[in-house]
Design an enzyme around this catalytic site. Structure first.
Site, short mmCIF file in Angstrom:
data_model
loop_
_atom_site.label_atom_id
_atom_site.label_comp_id
_atom_site.label_asym_id
_atom_site.label_seq_id
_atom_site.Cartn_x
_atom_site.Cartn_y
_atom_site.Cartn_z
N GLY A 111 31.96 72.98 1.05
CA GLY A 111 32.83 72.25 1.96
C GLY A 111 32.00 71.46 2.97
N GLY A 160 32.63 76.23 -0.81
CA GLY A 160 33.95 75.71 -1.11
C GLY A 160 34.17 75.38 -2.57
N GLU A 183 26.70 81.41 3.28
CA GLU A 183 27.23 81.15 4.62
C GLU A 183 26.54 81.91 5.74
OE1 GLU A 183 30.03 79.64 1.70
OE2 GLU A 183 29.04 81.58 1.90
N ASP A 191 33.77 82.57 2.72
CA ASP A 191 35.20 82.38 2.90
C ASP A 191 35.82 81.85 1.60
OD1 ASP A 191 33.93 79.90 3.09
OD2 ASP A 191 35.30 79.12 4.59
#
Length: 421
Positions: A111, A160, A183, A191
């Site tokens: 992302g 992502g 991350e 996530d």
């Protein structure tokens, strides 16, 4: 396959561009770019409206992430377009299958967290949070999708990119696949539903991958179950033609069709999957401190460099991210997909809002912006991250923040997720 201390920095700096995406030059081991049937030119920049291309067959639709210079890292515009296409195709009674692929050398490098960083630094945290709000909605739509979904993971698949692939029915890896959830190196947490799919890997492999950001290749993904098939990249065009010729929503038929193009592969000699027992021993401990202590004891008594390399990673990344990540994955074992996403949203909002720590901004600064690879974490040690702080990060919002509300009743009519993993 384990990331050494320098490789960890390289994952997010030497490999990551100014917008938080992997530079094409880092992917030298990958096959030449594929030309999909929609004639994607991987070397040509395109207007923002074309960052997601689509091909409309009768029963099979194809979405192509078309931001090749950024290895197809998803921005808000792309998320909006994917949501639009996926909802439209799901409501079309003639559509039986959706294929998702990436133009050029990457599937999706993650992302666009660099934009979230800059928004937050400019005092626009709500806009940064809105990115995650939309992204997690897309993850949930995929996890409960009513059509067959096939993701072609031919290249980089990080962050992502895993959120728009792992929750679908079929995940096709190739020799070019490179998976990671890195991350913790930027003060965030795995996530996009990672606490759901990582927590379901056996032997505490999920905790290991989430805490260290270790990379897996295509054979590894197939072996651990994150991929459902392994197809050599030179056969992908034929596979796409084969799937495009089907007119069925029968997962068994689609799976058998993919099987026709598969190779039998096994993890390489340096694969971390050969260390499942020791990973379980080290990363099955109750706390991050105990994991570190176990690695320290092993490193002191063993000539195996894996222990010292893994320990170096754990001491390099954000302490608060480590504690949040371990609890998130452990909690995810008992939760459905929508529960994982709703909880992960709280964790992300706290990171963007810097409620308890500025580590997200410091990590992005050190690895993506200034690129000095010298983050100054706050708190700087695991001892400084209290149980009360972590408890508050996981608690329902109580400072006026907006909770993530997913259409669970509308899509599932019950409280248990139908995610595919």
């Amino acid at each position: 396959m384990v990331l050494g201390l320098q490789n960890l920095a390289g994952l997010c700096s030497s490999l990551l561009g100014s917008h938080g995406t992997l530079r094409v030059g880092a992917a030298s081991v990958m096959a030449p770019p594929r030309t999909l049937s929609v004639a994607v030119n991987a070397k040509t920049a395109v207007p923002s409206d074309d960052e997601v291309l689509s091909e409309d067959g009768f029963a099979t639709k194809v979405a192509i992430l078309n931001r090749p210079k950024k290895l197809n890292a998803v921005n808000e515009n792309m998320i909006d377009r994917l949501l639009e296409l996926y909802v439209k195709w799901e409501n079309d009674k003639h559509v039986r299958m959706v294929i998702l692929a990436g133009a050029g050398r990457g599937f999706c490098a993650g992302g666009d967290v660099a934009t979230v960083y800059h928004l937050g630094k400019a005092g626009q945290q709500e806009r940064g949070n809105a990115f995650f709000y939309k992204e997690y909605h897309l993850n949930y739509i995929l996890g409960t999708y009513k059509k067959i979904h096939v993701a072609l993971l031919d290249g980089i698949c990080m962050g992502g990119g895993n959120g728009i692939s792992m929750h679908g029915k079929f995940r096709v890896a190739t020799e070019n696949t490179l998976f990671a959830m890195p991350e913790t190196a930027i003060g965030l947490h795995p996530d996009v539903g990672a606490s759901y799919f990582l927590s379901r890997l056996r032997g505490h492999l999920g905790e290991y991958l989430g805490l260290t950001g270790t990379r897996l290749d295509g054979a590894d993904l197939l072996s651990c179950g994150l991929a459902t098939h392994f197809v050599p990249s030179q056969r992908l065009a034929d596979l796409e033609d084969r799937l495009g010729g089907l007119n069925t929503g029968d997962a068994g038929v689609v799976g058998t069709a993919i099987d026709e193009f598969c190779d039998v592969v096994y993890p390489g000699d340096k694969s971390p999957l050969h260390r499942r027992d020791v990973i379980a021993e080290c990363f099955g401990k109750e706390t991050v401190e105990e994991i570190v202590e176990t690695l320290e004891a092993k490193a002191a008594s063993s000539d195996d460099e894996w222990f010292s390399e893994t320990l170096a990673i754990m001491k390099k990344v954000s302490p608060i991210s480590l504690k949040v990540t371990l609890r998130s994955i452990r909690q995810g074992k008992q939760e459905s997909l929508f529960q994982c996403l709703e909880r992960e949203y709280r964790l992300s909002v706290h990171a963007v809002n810097a409620t308890h720590s500025t580590d997200f901004y410091e990590g992005c600064r050190a690895l993506l912006v200034d690129k000095d690879n010298k983050p100054q974490w706050n708190p700087p040690t695991l001892a400084g991250v209290t149980t009360e702080t972590v408890d508050d990060i996981f608690a329902p919002f109580h400072r006026g923040e907006k909770e993530l509300k997913l259409p669970v009743q509308q899509r599932e009519g019950r409280s248990m997720s139908r995610s595919r993993l």
